[in-house]
Design a protein around this motif. Structure first.
Motif, PDB file in Angstrom:
ATOM      1  N   ALA A  99      31.129   8.268  12.085  1.00  9.40           N
ATOM      2  CA  ALA A  99      31.761   8.942  13.223  1.00  9.40           C
ATOM      3  C   ALA A  99      32.188   7.966  14.312  1.00  9.40           C
ATOM      4  CB  ALA A  99      30.804   9.985  13.809  1.00  9.40           C
ATOM      5  N   TRP A 100      31.686   6.722  14.254  1.00  8.83           N
ATOM      6  CA  TRP A 100      32.052   5.688  15.231  1.00  8.83           C
ATOM      7  C   TRP A 100      32.385   4.424  14.458  1.00  8.83           C
ATOM      8  CZ3 TRP A 100      32.829   7.244  20.056  1.00  8.83           C
ATOM      9  CH2 TRP A 100      32.190   8.424  20.476  1.00  8.83           C
ATOM     10  N   LEU A 101      33.472   4.482  13.714  1.00 13.00           N
ATOM     11  CA  LEU A 101      33.820   3.372  12.833  1.00 13.00           C
ATOM     12  C   LEU A 101      34.234   2.136  13.629  1.00 13.00           C
ATOM     13  CD1 LEU A 101      35.896   5.205  10.074  1.00 13.00           C
ATOM     14  CD2 LEU A 101      33.592   4.237   9.845  1.00 13.00           C
ATOM     15  N   PRO A 102      33.711   0.971  13.270  1.00 16.12           N
ATOM     16  CA  PRO A 102      34.150  -0.267  13.918  1.00 16.12           C
ATOM     17  C   PRO A 102      35.530  -0.662  13.411  1.00 16.12           C
ATOM     18  CG  PRO A 102      32.689  -0.780  12.107  1.00 16.12           C
ATOM     19  CD  PRO A 102      32.722   0.735  12.205  1.00 16.12           C
ATOM     20  N   VAL A 103      36.138  -1.621  14.075  1.00 11.19           N
ATOM     21  CA  VAL A 103      37.415  -2.140  13.587  1.00 11.19           C
ATOM     22  C   VAL A 103      37.183  -3.342  12.676  1.00 11.19           C
ATOM     23  CG1 VAL A 103      38.693  -1.306  15.580  1.00 11.19           C
ATOM     24  CG2 VAL A 103      37.724  -3.605  15.633  1.00 11.19           C
ATOM     25  N   GLU A 104      35.962  -3.854  12.673  1.00 10.29           N
ATOM     26  CA  GLU A 104      35.615  -4.991  11.830  1.00 10.29           C
ATOM     27  C   GLU A 104      34.160  -4.859  11.409  1.00 10.29           C
ATOM     28  OE1 GLU A 104      35.550  -9.906  12.081  1.00 10.29           O
ATOM     29  OE2 GLU A 104      35.863  -8.689  13.888  1.00 10.29           O
ATOM     30  N   SER A 105      33.868  -5.134  10.149  1.00 10.45           N
ATOM     31  CA  SER A 105      32.487  -5.078   9.683  1.00 10.45           C
ATOM     32  C   SER A 105      32.271  -6.090   8.573  1.00 10.45           C
ATOM     33  CB  SER A 105      32.117  -3.669   9.202  1.00 10.45           C
ATOM     34  OG  SER A 105      32.859  -3.325   8.048  1.00 10.45           O
ATOM     35  N   GLU A 106      31.017  -6.444   8.370  1.00  8.75           N
ATOM     36  CA  GLU A 106      30.651  -7.404   7.334  1.00  8.75           C
ATOM     37  C   GLU A 106      29.248  -7.086   6.858  1.00  8.75           C
ATOM     38  OE1 GLU A 106      29.900 -12.193   7.162  1.00  8.75           O
ATOM     39  OE2 GLU A 106      31.728 -11.481   8.153  1.00  8.75           O
ATOM     40  N   ARG A 107      28.997  -7.282   5.573  1.00  7.23           N
ATOM     41  CA  ARG A 107      27.683  -7.016   5.000  1.00  7.23           C
ATOM     42  C   ARG A 107      26.810  -8.262   5.056  1.00  7.23           C
ATOM     43  NH1 ARG A 107      26.993  -1.697   4.618  1.00  7.23           N
ATOM     44  NH2 ARG A 107      25.171  -2.202   3.347  1.00  7.23           N
ATOM     45  N   LEU A 108      25.542  -8.036   5.364  1.00  6.42           N
ATOM     46  CA  LEU A 108      24.509  -9.053   5.272  1.00  6.42           C
ATOM     47  C   LEU A 108      23.377  -8.406   4.487  1.00  6.42           C
ATOM     48  CD1 LEU A 108      23.506 -11.894   6.129  1.00  6.42           C
ATOM     49  CD2 LEU A 108      22.446 -10.793   8.110  1.00  6.42           C
ATOM     50  N   GLY A 109      23.412  -8.541   3.168  1.00 10.42           N
ATOM     51  CA  GLY A 109      22.508  -7.762   2.334  1.00 10.42           C
ATOM     52  C   GLY A 109      22.797  -6.286   2.529  1.00 10.42           C
ATOM     53  N   ALA A 110      21.758  -5.507   2.860  1.00 12.03           N
ATOM     54  CA  ALA A 110      21.929  -4.083   3.129  1.00 12.03           C
ATOM     55  C   ALA A 110      22.189  -3.804   4.609  1.00 12.03           C
ATOM     56  CB  ALA A 110      20.690  -3.309   2.657  1.00 12.03           C
ATOM     57  N   TRP A 111      22.330  -4.846   5.401  1.00 11.17           N
ATOM     58  CA  TRP A 111      22.678  -4.673   6.811  1.00 11.17           C
ATOM     59  C   TRP A 111      24.199  -4.646   6.950  1.00 11.17           C
ATOM     60  CZ3 TRP A 111      19.274  -8.139  10.493  1.00 11.17           C
ATOM     61  CH2 TRP A 111      17.926  -7.812  10.296  1.00 11.17           C
ATOM     62  N   GLU A 112      24.683  -3.831   7.876  1.00  9.34           N
ATOM     63  CA  GLU A 112      26.114  -3.817   8.194  1.00  9.34           C
ATOM     64  C   GLU A 112      26.313  -4.307   9.611  1.00  9.34           C
ATOM     65  OE1 GLU A 112      30.059  -0.899   8.403  1.00  9.34           O
ATOM     66  OE2 GLU A 112      28.063  -0.015   8.079  1.00  9.34           O
ATOM     67  N   LEU A 113      27.067  -5.397   9.754  1.00 10.23           N
ATOM     68  CA  LEU A 113      27.415  -5.938  11.063  1.00 10.23           C
ATOM     69  C   LEU A 113      28.736  -5.308  11.486  1.00 10.23           C
ATOM     70  CD1 LEU A 113      25.407  -7.928   9.739  1.00 10.23           C
ATOM     71  CD2 LEU A 113      26.577  -9.782  10.936  1.00 10.23           C
ATOM     72  N   ARG A 114      28.741  -4.693  12.673  1.00 11.37           N
ATOM     73  CA  ARG A 114      29.902  -3.907  13.114  1.00 11.37           C
ATOM     74  C   ARG A 114      30.398  -4.414  14.460  1.00 11.37           C
ATOM     75  NH1 ARG A 114      26.935   1.818  13.074  1.00 11.37           N
ATOM     76  NH2 ARG A 114      25.506   0.533  14.298  1.00 11.37           N
ATOM     77  N   ALA A 115      31.719  -4.454  14.631  1.00 13.21           N
ATOM     78  CA  ALA A 115      32.292  -4.903  15.898  1.00 13.21           C
ATOM     79  C   ALA A 115      33.557  -4.114  16.209  1.00 13.21           C
ATOM     80  CB  ALA A 115      32.613  -6.391  15.851  1.00 13.21           C
ATOM     81  N   ALA A 116      33.753  -3.854  17.516  1.00 12.42           N
ATOM     82  CA  ALA A 116      34.956  -3.167  17.985  1.00 12.42           C
ATOM     83  C   ALA A 116      35.238  -3.564  19.432  1.00 12.42           C
ATOM     84  CB  ALA A 116      34.786  -1.648  17.871  1.00 12.42           C
ATOM     85  N   SER A 117      35.271  -4.866  19.677  1.00 10.47           N
ATOM     86  CA  SER A 117      35.592  -5.407  21.011  1.00 10.47           C
ATOM     87  C   SER A 117      34.678  -4.864  22.101  1.00 10.47           C
ATOM     88  CB  SER A 117      37.055  -5.125  21.367  1.00 10.47           C
ATOM     89  OG  SER A 117      37.909  -5.758  20.438  1.00 10.47           O
ATOM     90  N   GLY A 118      33.448  -4.475  21.741  1.00 13.53           N
ATOM     91  CA  GLY A 118      32.482  -4.026  22.729  1.00 13.53           C
ATOM     92  C   GLY A 118      32.524  -2.554  23.067  1.00 13.53           C
TER      93      GLY A 118
END
Length: 346
Positions: A99-118
């Motif tokens: 419901a709050w999709l980032p504009v950029e993401s990357e996987r670190l194992g089963a972790w999801e790193l999410r970014a959207a300019s803050g």
């Protein structure tokens, strides 16, 4: 408390029970007259150097000296829920993330790193649903590098209070100096009663957050990245109640993301001069009817722990807390992060 056959209270946990949910009775060192004991229920997150650390459902950590223990036992991993649709923590965490999709993401194992300019901590934090594939210290260092490269403070989103939540990770982050900045709760409830509560007449629905909707939205000067986050999701709807005067900001707004059986409500905001007139309920009713038409049957929303007005409103609609969630900031990050909406979490 655990009582032996001889009628004595007993401590029936050890350090081997770290990670389990426990119920503990301990002596109060400096209590009011007549107060000798206190009870603590939560997840045993550590037992080191004669001190137990127990994380409660709210995320609060309680330290108890081993010498103060009177009785203790392991208890079921989560209490039976009496209200709201059945759902696991992981299911709700994934639905809320969509419901709050980032504009950029990357996987670190089963972790999801999410970014959207803050824009919102939810779209600018790590969602750790599993193991990162690295030792924790190495994973956290990778997280800090990733966000640092984007000029953002590093946040990890965790949860407490339900089966499968991350009390142990919370304790590990706190031991490493990560700061818990925000605590909110995810609430769930049946969808159909919401559709029947308010009169949706006069509520306009749109696929876009138009100028009028944004004029009422709490966050001003919304960027193109923020708009991408707001529009993101499986099926997004924006509700608007026009203002009384031509050209005036809307009287009320709301946002709903329909995702399978779930309808997620956010950004329900009402002109302060027009509150307590049922406008927020009408907005949610209109959005709920649309979600029902798309096949949804259950609802969720996020509400901050200190928002008494929102909590009372949503309790009356049939919602109940499912779990608490928290955002931990890296100790060397100085950004404060941002949130969205009033009464629907961050």
């Amino acid at each position: 408390m655990e009582i032996s056959a001889a009628g004595r209270l007993e401590v029936r946990i050890t350090a081997a029970d770290v990670g389990k949910r426990v119920s503990v009775r301990s002596m109060i060192e400096h209590g009011l007259p007549g107060e000798k004991f206190t009870d603590t229920v939560g997840v045993l997150t550590s037992w080191d150097n004669g001190v137990l650390l127990i994380t409660r459902r709210s995320g609060e950590s309680v330290r108890i000296a081993e010498s103060a223990l009177v009785a203790a036992k392991a208890v079921p991993s989560a209490p039976a829920r009496r209200r709201g649709p059945a759902a696991s923590y992981e299911e709700l965490a994934r639905v809320a993330a969509r419901a709050w999709l980032p504009v950029e993401s990357e996987r670190l194992g089963a972790w999801e790193l999410r970014a959207a300019s803050g824009f919102t901590r939810r779209a600018n934090s790590v969602l750790p649903l599993g193991a990162p594939g690295l030792p924790l210290d190495e994973a956290l260092e990778a997280v800090r590098r990733w966000y640092g490269e984007r000029g953002l403070p590093a946040y990890v989103q965790t949860a407490t209070g339900a089966k499968g939540t991350q009390e142990l990770l919370c304790a590990e982050l706190e031991q490493r100096g990560w700061v818990r900045e925000v605590t909110a709760e995810l609430w769930t409830g049946p969808l159909a009663p919401i559709a029947d509560r308010g009169d949706p007449a006069g509520v306009a629905l749109s696929r876009e957050a138009g100028e009028g909707w944004l004029a009422r939205y709490q966050r001003k000067g919304v960027s193109e990245v923020a708009l991408r986050v707001l529009r993101g999701g499986p099926s997004v709807w924006f509700a608007t109640v026009p203002g009384a005067a031509e050209g005036a900001p809307p009287a009320a707004i709301g946002r709903c993301v329909v995702d399978g059986r779930w309808a997620g409500f956010a950004a329900v905001e009402v002109d302060p001069a027009l509150r307590r007139q049922g406008l927020g309920t009408a907005v949610m009713a209109a959005l709920a009817r649309q979600a029902l038409d798309e096949g949804a049957s259950a609802a969720w929303l996020q509400v901050e722990a200190d928002n008494a007005g929102a909590r009372a409103l949503y309790t009356g609609m049939g919602f109940a807390a499912h779990h608490a969630y928290h955002h931990y900031r890296a100790p060397d990050a100085h950004g404060t992060g941002t949130g969205t909406g009033t009464g629907t979490g961050r």
